[in-house]
Design an enzyme around this catalytic site. Sequence first.
Site, PDB file in Angstrom:
ATOM      1  N   ASP A  36       3.074   8.754   7.222  1.00 47.79           N
ATOM      2  CA  ASP A  36       1.610   8.613   7.312  1.00 47.79           C
ATOM      3  C   ASP A  36       1.069   9.756   8.166  1.00 47.79           C
ATOM      4  OD1 ASP A  36      -0.323   5.862   6.830  1.00 47.79           O
ATOM      5  OD2 ASP A  36      -1.127   7.467   8.101  1.00 47.79           O
ATOM      6  N   TYR A 152     -13.820   8.940  -5.686  1.00 45.79           N
ATOM      7  CA  TYR A 152     -12.635   8.070  -5.578  1.00 45.79           C
ATOM      8  C   TYR A 152     -12.112   7.694  -6.971  1.00 45.79           C
ATOM      9  CZ  TYR A 152      -9.824   4.048  -4.089  1.00 45.79           C
ATOM     10  OH  TYR A 152      -8.799   3.165  -3.866  1.00 45.79           O
TER      11      TYR A 152
HETATM   12  P1  NAI Z   1      -5.419   1.986   4.442  1.00 42.67           P
HETATM   13  O1  NAI Z   1      -6.500   2.895   4.934  1.00 42.67           O
HETATM   14  O2  NAI Z   1      -5.148   0.726   5.174  1.00 42.67           O
HETATM   15  O3  NAI Z   1      -4.052   2.816   4.298  1.00 42.67           O
HETATM   16  C1  NAI Z   1      -4.036   4.109   3.780  1.00 42.67           C
HETATM   17  C2  NAI Z   1      -3.120   4.951   4.646  1.00 42.67           C
HETATM   18  O4  NAI Z   1      -3.052   6.272   4.067  1.00 42.67           O
HETATM   19  C3  NAI Z   1      -3.633   5.120   6.087  1.00 42.67           C
HETATM   20  O5  NAI Z   1      -2.631   4.731   7.011  1.00 42.67           O
HETATM   21  C4  NAI Z   1      -3.913   6.601   6.192  1.00 42.67           C
HETATM   22  O6  NAI Z   1      -3.650   7.151   7.478  1.00 42.67           O
HETATM   23  C5  NAI Z   1      -2.968   7.171   5.139  1.00 42.67           C
HETATM   24  N1  NAI Z   1      -3.354   8.511   4.721  1.00 42.67           N
HETATM   25  C6  NAI Z   1      -4.600   8.979   4.451  1.00 42.67           C
HETATM   26  N2  NAI Z   1      -4.546  10.288   4.171  1.00 42.67           N
HETATM   27  C7  NAI Z   1      -3.242  10.653   4.249  1.00 42.67           C
HETATM   28  C8  NAI Z   1      -2.560  11.890   4.077  1.00 42.67           C
HETATM   29  N3  NAI Z   1      -3.212  13.035   3.787  1.00 42.67           N
HETATM   30  N4  NAI Z   1      -1.210  11.904   4.230  1.00 42.67           N
HETATM   31  C9  NAI Z   1      -0.540  10.762   4.549  1.00 42.67           C
HETATM   32  N5  NAI Z   1      -1.140   9.580   4.754  1.00 42.67           N
HETATM   33  C10 NAI Z   1      -2.481   9.530   4.605  1.00 42.67           C
HETATM   34  O7  NAI Z   1      -5.780   1.684   2.920  1.00 42.67           O
HETATM   35  P2  NAI Z   1      -5.175   0.670   1.820  1.00 42.67           P
HETATM   36  O8  NAI Z   1      -6.312  -0.153   1.377  1.00 42.67           O
HETATM   37  O9  NAI Z   1      -3.926   0.061   2.270  1.00 42.67           O
HETATM   38  O10 NAI Z   1      -4.910   1.712   0.644  1.00 42.67           O
HETATM   39  C11 NAI Z   1      -3.605   2.057   0.175  1.00 42.67           C
HETATM   40  C12 NAI Z   1      -3.758   2.619  -1.220  1.00 42.67           C
HETATM   41  O11 NAI Z   1      -4.260   1.605  -2.081  1.00 42.67           O
HETATM   42  C13 NAI Z   1      -4.749   3.779  -1.312  1.00 42.67           C
HETATM   43  O12 NAI Z   1      -4.259   4.742  -2.215  1.00 42.67           O
HETATM   44  C14 NAI Z   1      -6.002   3.134  -1.856  1.00 42.67           C
HETATM   45  O13 NAI Z   1      -6.814   4.048  -2.551  1.00 42.67           O
HETATM   46  C15 NAI Z   1      -5.380   2.101  -2.781  1.00 42.67           C
HETATM   47  N6  NAI Z   1      -6.262   1.012  -3.129  1.00 42.67           N
HETATM   48  C16 NAI Z   1      -6.729   0.144  -2.180  1.00 42.67           C
HETATM   49  C17 NAI Z   1      -7.567  -0.889  -2.549  1.00 42.67           C
HETATM   50  C18 NAI Z   1      -8.090  -1.866  -1.577  1.00 42.67           C
HETATM   51  O14 NAI Z   1      -8.933  -2.693  -1.967  1.00 42.67           O
HETATM   52  N7  NAI Z   1      -7.667  -1.852  -0.316  1.00 42.67           N
HETATM   53  C19 NAI Z   1      -7.994  -1.080  -3.940  1.00 42.67           C
HETATM   54  C20 NAI Z   1      -7.443  -0.115  -4.845  1.00 42.67           C
HETATM   55  C21 NAI Z   1      -6.613   0.881  -4.454  1.00 42.67           C
END
Ligand code: NAI
Length: 252
Positions: A36, A152
Amino acid sequence: MDFNAYAVLITGGASGIGLAVAHSLLEEGWKVVVADVDANSIDAARASMPSDHARCVVLDVTDEAAVADTLEHVERHFAPLAGLVNCAGIGRDVPFLDTDVALLRRTLEVNLVGTFVVARETARRMRGRGHGAIVNITSVSGLRGNLGRAAYGASKGGVVTLTQVMAIELAEYGIRVNAVAPGPIDTPLVSRMHAPEARQRWLAHVPQKRYAEPSELSGTISWLLDDRRSGYVTGQVICVDGGFIAGGLIRA
Ligand code: NAI
């Protein structure tokens, strides 16, 4: 497959869906590498999994050289990778007419280019071993036009097509590539992205009338990583969305 001998890399693994998946895979006996960009979250993730089977590393998925170095280090000093979960992602809720090019570029860079970079480097390493499973996290917003999702949604739509191309090109090496498309999941990303009115709109369009917990993605992702359970499944996009994509006219 002997889970103990192989590792799964989870990008964006220090928060939300990625963190929940990492804990779940550890419980199932996999070795996990949580990567991360957020160093504080990585410290917290490391503290939450005091296990010889876990490694937590700071990594920006858009940094091609750092990705190559990390994979080299992981495979030399920890375990070969049998699985990858491309979970790192960013998102903002901004109307199309107000979306500036910088936001579009940044979102594509992390969500699409980052997924590409880590997947390509990992697949190059899996190729010689004749097996591997890659799970890219897309979104229902990559499959439908949702309000505020110009940048997005475009990035996640790209992940869907990338998944299909990878699946057909990597099949000959025994590497399977699938995508999971979550609906609304209660994570730190969503608490930043969904204002109260937006939350009401989502709930109105999800037949199950609720957001999911991050852990509700783990079973599907774990299944897709396991050749014994999903060995003939590749190139698919599996929605874990409470029925959102199936819906049209639904009950209020
Ligand atoms: P979150 O924000 O809790 O986790 C995402 C993680 O990605 C964070 O820890 C962040 O530091 C990390 N990150 C961001 N940019 C980065 C980079 N350049 N290199 C490495 N790590 C990086 O978000 P969540 O909700 O757990 O999202 C996880 C995945 O699921 C994402 O791809 C999001 O688009 C996708 N998603 C989430 C949904 C939701 O409702 N939470 C719905 C649909 C898709």
